[in-house]
Design an enzyme around this catalytic site. Structure first.
Site, PDB file in Angstrom:
ATOM      1  CB  ILE A  11      -1.013   0.071   1.342  1.00 58.47           C
ATOM      2  CG1 ILE A  11      -1.824  -1.120   1.220  1.00 58.47           C
ATOM      3  CG2 ILE A  11      -1.897   1.303   1.215  1.00 58.47           C
ATOM      4  CD1 ILE A  11      -2.711  -1.353   2.332  1.00 58.47           C
ATOM      5  CG  ASP A  31       9.931  -0.148   3.651  1.00 59.42           C
ATOM      6  OD1 ASP A  31       8.922   0.068   3.221  1.00 59.42           O
ATOM      7  OD2 ASP A  31      10.595  -1.028   3.842  1.00 59.42           O
ATOM      8  CB  THR A  34      10.783  -6.594   6.460  1.00 58.89           C
ATOM      9  OG1 THR A  34       9.475  -6.196   5.957  1.00 58.89           O
ATOM     10  CG2 THR A  34      11.105  -5.724   7.612  1.00 58.89           C
ATOM     11  CG  PHE A  79       1.511   3.493   4.356  1.00 58.92           C
ATOM     12  CD1 PHE A  79       0.151   3.104   3.741  1.00 58.92           C
ATOM     13  CD2 PHE A  79       2.027   4.671   3.782  1.00 58.92           C
ATOM     14  CE1 PHE A  79      -0.618   3.768   3.109  1.00 58.92           C
ATOM     15  CE2 PHE A  79       1.177   5.536   2.958  1.00 58.92           C
ATOM     16  CZ  PHE A  79       0.033   5.052   2.705  1.00 58.92           C
ATOM     17  CD  GLU A  82       6.721  -7.780  10.418  1.00 57.59           C
ATOM     18  OE1 GLU A  82       6.073  -8.514   9.582  1.00 57.59           O
ATOM     19  OE2 GLU A  82       7.786  -7.301  10.141  1.00 57.59           O
ATOM     20  CB  THR A 132      -6.207  -2.960   9.650  1.00 57.44           C
ATOM     21  OG1 THR A 132      -6.993  -4.171   9.243  1.00 57.44           O
ATOM     22  CG2 THR A 132      -5.858  -3.549  11.128  1.00 57.44           C
ATOM     23  CG  ASP A 133     -11.195  -4.321   7.928  1.00 60.20           C
ATOM     24  OD1 ASP A 133     -10.340  -4.948   8.137  1.00 60.20           O
ATOM     25  OD2 ASP A 133     -12.062  -4.776   7.073  1.00 60.20           O
ATOM     26  CD  GLU A 134      -7.387  -8.560   9.545  1.00 57.62           C
ATOM     27  OE1 GLU A 134      -6.855  -9.328  10.515  1.00 57.62           O
ATOM     28  OE2 GLU A 134      -6.537  -8.654   8.462  1.00 57.62           O
ATOM     29  CE1 TYR A 158      -1.905  -6.050  10.782  1.00 53.52           C
ATOM     30  CE2 TYR A 158      -3.778  -7.284  10.359  1.00 53.52           C
ATOM     31  CZ  TYR A 158      -2.887  -6.180  10.225  1.00 53.52           C
ATOM     32  OH  TYR A 158      -3.314  -5.045   9.403  1.00 53.52           O
ATOM     33  CE  LYS A 162      -2.001  -1.204  11.834  1.00 48.74           C
ATOM     34  NZ  LYS A 162      -1.103  -0.010  11.482  1.00 48.74           N
ATOM     35  CG  ASN A 187      -9.239  -7.846   3.243  1.00 46.35           C
ATOM     36  OD1 ASN A 187      -9.289  -7.558   4.392  1.00 46.35           O
ATOM     37  ND2 ASN A 187      -9.042  -9.191   3.088  1.00 46.35           N
ATOM     38  CB  VAL A 214      -9.895 -22.407  -0.822  1.00 51.22           C
ATOM     39  CG1 VAL A 214     -11.113 -21.597   0.153  1.00 51.22           C
ATOM     40  CG2 VAL A 214      -9.576 -21.809  -1.947  1.00 51.22           C
TER      41      VAL A 214
END
Length: 358
Positions: A11, A31, A34, A79, A82, A132-134, A158, A162, A187, A214
Site C-alpha cells: 500500500i 522503509d 523486510t 504505513f 507487520e 485496519t478493519d481487523e 496482528y 494494530k 482488505n 482455500v
C-alpha cells in the site's frame, strides 16, 4: 515535503507512486525493507529528485529525529507495520515490536519535532496513521458493518498489535495535542501486492499450475478495496480530515473468499487459458484445494464508509469487477516482478504455513 513510513510495501509504494504522479510535493520514504518491502516497487522513481529513500526502522528514534530535523516534513503518513495474520500466528513477537513499540518510538520522535515547530507550522502539521478493519473483530452474517464507534475486539496477534498502535495514536492526541488522523481500511488488492495474501497468491499459484489453497469452507467474508482507491482516501483525509478523528475506508464490496478465488480463476481462463492439450475442459478452478482453516479465523469483516463520504466527499472509483480485472492483468504483465519477490524466504514461509493443512 512529507514523510512516508513503510513506503516500499504494497500500500505504501502505491501511495508514493500516486502522490508523486499527482502532486509536486516531495516525499522522504522510510522503509526497513523486510521481506515485504521491495525497492522494485519504486523502480519507476529512479532518478526522481522528489523521492528520497532511506532504509531504516520507525523504531529507531534517533534516525527518525534526524530525518525530521533535516527535511522538516509538514506531514507524516505511517504505513509501516507487520501486516499478515498467518505470520503473526506463527511468530507474534515481530508484530509486537514493530506495530506497538515501533509506533511508540515514532510517536515520541514526532512529538519532539512537532513541539519545537513555529506556531504556523505546528498548527498545519499532520500525523496520519494507517490501520485496519481487523481491530474491530469479527461480524456475524447479519450484523451491521463496522462504524468508527464500533468496539475494538481484535482476535489475532496482528490485529491486537494494530489495535494497540491505534490506541497510542489516539492517546498522543488527547494527552499531548499531537494533530493525528487515523484510517481503518478493509482488505486491499492491486499492483505490487506481495504474494502471500489471498488474491496475489491465487494468481501466482494458478499461473504456476500449483494448488489454490482455500481455508476451511471458503465462506469467510471480507470487504475489498482497490489499493489506488485507498490511496485517494488517505490523500483526502490528510487534506481535509478533522483532527483526532477516525475514518473507515471501504469499497462496499463484501465477497466470500471462495467467490474471490472463482473470479480470479475465471479471469485467468479468459486472459491466460490453460493448455488444452490434455483436456479441452481444463480450467483454473480445477486447482482449488480446500485446506484446514487457520486458528481463530474471523468470519466476516464489513466497513461502513459513510462518514468518509459524508464529511469529505470520498467514494471509491473502482468497482470490484473493474479493479480485479486490472489486478489480474497487472500480474500477467509483470511476471518478472513476481519471480523476483518469490525469494527463498518467501517459499520457506509458504511451505511452513500450509504444511499439514491438506
Amino acid at each position: 515535503m512529507i514523510l512516508v513510513t513503510g513506503g516500499a510495501g504494497f500500500i505504501g509504494a502505491n501511495f508514493v507512486l500516486d502522490w508523486l504522479a499527482q502532486d509536486r510535493e516531495g516525499i522522504v520514504n522510510l522503509d526497513k525493507l523486510t521481506y515485504a518491502g521491495n525497492l522494485e516497487n519504486l523502480a519507476t522513481l529512479k532518478g526522481n529528485a522528489r523521492h528520497i529513500f532511506v532504509q531504516g526502522d520507525i523504531g529507531d528514534a534517533n534516525l527518525v529525529g534526524k530525518l525530521l530535523a533535516q527535511h522538516r516534513p509538514r506531514a507524516i503518513v505511517n504505513f509501516a507495520a507487520e501486516s499478515h495474520v498467518d505470520r503473526s500466528i506463527l511468530g507474534p513477537g515481530e508484530f509486537i515490536q514493530t506495530n506497538i513499540v515501533g509506533t511508540f518510538n515514532l510517536l515520541e520522535a514526532v512529538r519532539a519535532y512537532w513541539s519545537a515547530l513555529p506556531a504556523d507550522e505546528k498548527s498545519s502539521f499532520r500525523f496520519l496513521h494507517v490501520s485496519t478493519d481487523e481491530v474491530y473483530g469479527s461480524l456475524a452474517k447479519d450484523d451491521a458493518a463496522f462504524s468508527e464507534t464500533h468496539r475494538y475486539e481484535p482476535n489475532s496477534p496482528y490485529s491486537a498489535s494494530k489495535a494497540a498502535s491505534d490506541h497510542l495514536v489516539r492517546a498522543y492526541h488527547h494527552t499531548y495535542g499531537l494533530p493525528v488522523l487515523t484510517t481503518n481500511c478493509s482488505n486491499n488488492y492491486g499492483p505490487y501486492h506481495f504474494p502471500e495474501k489471498l488474491i496475489p497468491l491465487m494468481i501466482v499459484n494458478a499461473l504456476a499450475g500449483k494448488p489454490l489453497p482455500v481455508y476451511g469452507d471458503g465462506q469467510q467474508i471480507r470487504d475489498w478495496l482497490y489499493v489506488k482507491d485507498h490511496c485517494s482516501a488517505i490523500r483526502r483525509v490528510l487534506e481535509k480530515g478533522r483532527l483526532g478523528e477516525v475514518y473507515n475506508v471501504g469499497g462496499w464490496n463484501e465477497k466470500a473468499n471462495i467467490e474471490i478465488v472463482h473470479t480470479v480463476c475465471d479471469l485467468l481462463d479468459e486472459l491466460r487459458p490453460l493448455p488444452t492439450s490434455n483436456s479441452p475442459l481444463a480450467t483454473y478452478r480445477s486447482l482449488i484445494t480446500y485446506v484446514q482453516d487457520r486458528p481463530g479465523h474471523d468470519r466476516r469483516y464489513a466497513i461502513d464508509a459513510r462518514k468518509l463520504e459524508r464529511e469529505l466527499g470520498w467514494k471509491p472509483a473502482e468497482t470490484f469487477e473493474t479493479g480485479i480485472r486490472k489486478t489480474v492483468q497487472w500480474y500477467l504483465n509483470n511476471q518478472e516482478w513476481v519471480s523476483h519477490v518469490q525469494s527463498g524466504d518467501y517459499r520457506q514461509w509458504v511451505e511452513k504455513n500450509y504444511a499439514g493443512r491438506a
